[in-house]
Design an enzyme around this catalytic site. Structure first.
Site, PDB file in Angstrom:
ATOM      1  N   ALA A 234       0.847  -1.199   0.000  1.00  0.00           N
ATOM      2  CA  ALA A 234       0.000   0.000   0.000  1.00  0.00           C
ATOM      3  C   ALA A 234       0.880   1.246   0.000  1.00  0.00           C
ATOM      4  O   ALA A 234       2.106   1.145  -0.112  1.00  0.00           O
ATOM      5  CB  ALA A 234      -0.900  -0.024   1.227  1.00  0.00           C
ATOM      6  N   ASN A 235       0.285   2.406   0.134  1.00  0.00           N
ATOM      7  CA  ASN A 235       1.066   3.639   0.263  1.00  0.00           C
ATOM      8  C   ASN A 235       0.393   4.550   1.293  1.00  0.00           C
ATOM      9  O   ASN A 235      -0.644   4.220   1.843  1.00  0.00           O
ATOM     10  CB  ASN A 235       1.239   4.326  -1.095  1.00  0.00           C
ATOM     11  CG  ASN A 235      -0.091   4.715  -1.703  1.00  0.00           C
ATOM     12  OD1 ASN A 235      -0.792   5.567  -1.179  1.00  0.00           O
ATOM     13  ND2 ASN A 235      -0.450   4.072  -2.807  1.00  0.00           N
TER      14      ASN A 235
END
Ligand code: CTP
Length: 427
Positions: A234-235
């Site tokens: 993810a970020n």
């Protein structure tokens, strides 16, 4: 964030004329509702506190009567008004419940008007903002999760609880969100309903209706790319800027579709498409793109994903997995290739150096009209902050927007996009 800090302080009495019912139910976090009440009144809202019997075990009626705009209400019966809930519900522009206990969430979901607060919730047609707070075990219970999911599907807005210290020395998820976050969410909903402007905005204080009749698609949040059945890459994107853009576009009269990876509150009238991965986002955006006058790609879409995610959970005993990454489709560049005449495309970029130069390169390579670059190296800019500072880069100009609320940045971006839409219509 300390009292008085944050973007709401900059906006003066921006909620003048808005009527808010502040529901407080029984939980240790009820004391934080005092701060929510105080800040909403300070922002100019007319706040009517409604306390449940449970709340009265934790906080005093007198405190809310003193800080609210009217004496606190505590009962369905015995009031001078024989039907207080219908009047409260009808007159409210927003109902906020902070903290919302499992009981209030369950009663509201089931439509059981157990007390004045739930009766008011059932009697209102205005937006409702629920801020749950409870012990971690209760928060994790499927009954609570399903009730909340049901309310969300019906359009109830939710400020998710945080992870942190709970009552009796426990720590876990279920802690009431910060009062600043609750007030910001309430402000966003009231703004979408037409209350107040934003003094930090470069746009006019009351929203222009310059996007009336326009179709606008906005993406928000960071995508998740599966490694196996339980893990993902993810970020750090929070989705706040994208949600602010959708809210601002709706306030300016647009028909808005928001393709988002997050559960953040959504302005009334905005159509939401919930996605998780870059591939789901690509599908959701591309199947709707041809119809849109404006597409704003505020989402942080993963550039790479694991090539062959495992369908079940990978186990430690099987050894360290070797992830082979493959490129995702660049949605914005694809939109650039498919663009129809008159359509305006806006991209975002998080940069730390040579910001305008890199943004200009991306603008040209992706074939878009505006590239909004945020210098994520600066304090208060990007990701989970409520504030942002950007440079809006077009082929022939750069507009710098200094540190402002994300809503103000959204309006500045929409000012630029709206100018381009107008020019495209004239040419
Ligand atoms: N974007 C997209 N699809 C992707 C990746 C990014 O649509 N697969 C969009 C984002 O929504 C955003 C812009 O492209 O509007 C951001 O581009 P960025 O990821 O910064 O561009 P890159 O070309 O990947 O640049 P960098 O070299 O900085 O990674």
């Amino acid at each position: 964030m300390g009292p008085g800090d944050g973007p709401d302080r900059l906006e003066g009495r921006s909620l003048s004329g808005a009527r808010v019912v502040l529901g407080v139910s029984g939980g240790i976090a009820a004391y934080k509702a005092v701060e929510v009440c105080r800040r909403l009144v300070e922002l100019g809202a007319h706040v009517v506190p409604v306390l449940t019997e449970g709340a009265l075990h934790f906080v005093g009626e007198a405190t809310f009567s003193a800080l609210g705009s009217e004496p606190a209400r505590t009962a369905l019966y015995g009031d001078a008004d024989p039907i207080p809930h219908t009047h409260l519900g009808r007159q409210a522009d927003l109902v906020v419940v902070a903290p919302a206990t499992a009981r209030v969430i369950g009663s509201y979901a089931a439509g059981i008007s157990a007390d004045l607060l739930v009766a008011t919730l059932l009697a209102t047609r205005s937006p409702v903002l629920i801020c749950p707070a409870m012990h971690a075990e209760m928060w994790d219970h499927p009954a609570v999760r399903e009730n909340l999911a049901l309310l969300k599907r019906r359009g109830t807005h939710v400020v998710e609880p945080a992870v942190g210290p709970l009552a009796a020395g426990d720590v876990g998820p279920g802690r009431l969100a910060d009062p600043g976050e609750i007030v910001a969410a309430a402000q966003a909903l009231l703004r979408a309903a037409g209350f107040g402007g934003d003094r930090t905005s470069t746009a006019s204080p009351t929203p222009r209706r310059d996007l009336a009749g326009r179709k606008v698609l906005v993406t928000a949040g960071g995508t998740r790319e599966a490694i196996d059945a339980v893990r993902y890459i993810a970020n750090r994107s929070s989705g706040k800027q994208g949600h602010a853009l959708a809210e601002a576009a709706a306030a300016r009269g647009a028909r808005v579709v928001l393709v988002t990876t997050t559960d953040l509150p959504v302005a009334p009238g905005v159509e939401v498409v919930k996605v998780e991965s870059a591939a789901e986002m690509a599908e959701a955006v591309l199947e709707r793109a041809a119809d849109q006058d404006l597409v704003v790609m505020a989402a942080a879409v993963a550039d790479f994903r694991p090539g062959a995610p495992a369908p079940s959970k990978l186990h430690k005993a099987d050894g360290i997995p070797h992830l082979v990454l493959e490129e995702t489709l660049d949605i914005l560049a694809e939109l650039g290739r498919r663009r129809r005449s008159g359509q305006v495309l806006v991209g975002f970029a998080a940069e730390t150096d040579s910001i305008v130069e890199r943004a200009t390169r991306k603008l040209l390579s992706k074939g878009v009209d505006l590239l909004v670059a945020n210098d994520v190296g600066k304090k208060g800019v990007g990701f989970s902050y409520d504030t942002n500072a950007v440079s809006i880069v077009s082929a022939d100009s750069v507009v710098d927007v200094p540190l402002s609320s994300k809503r103000a940045v959204a309006d500045a971006v929409l000012d630029a996009a709206s100018d381009l839409l107008r020019k495209a219509a004239l040419s």
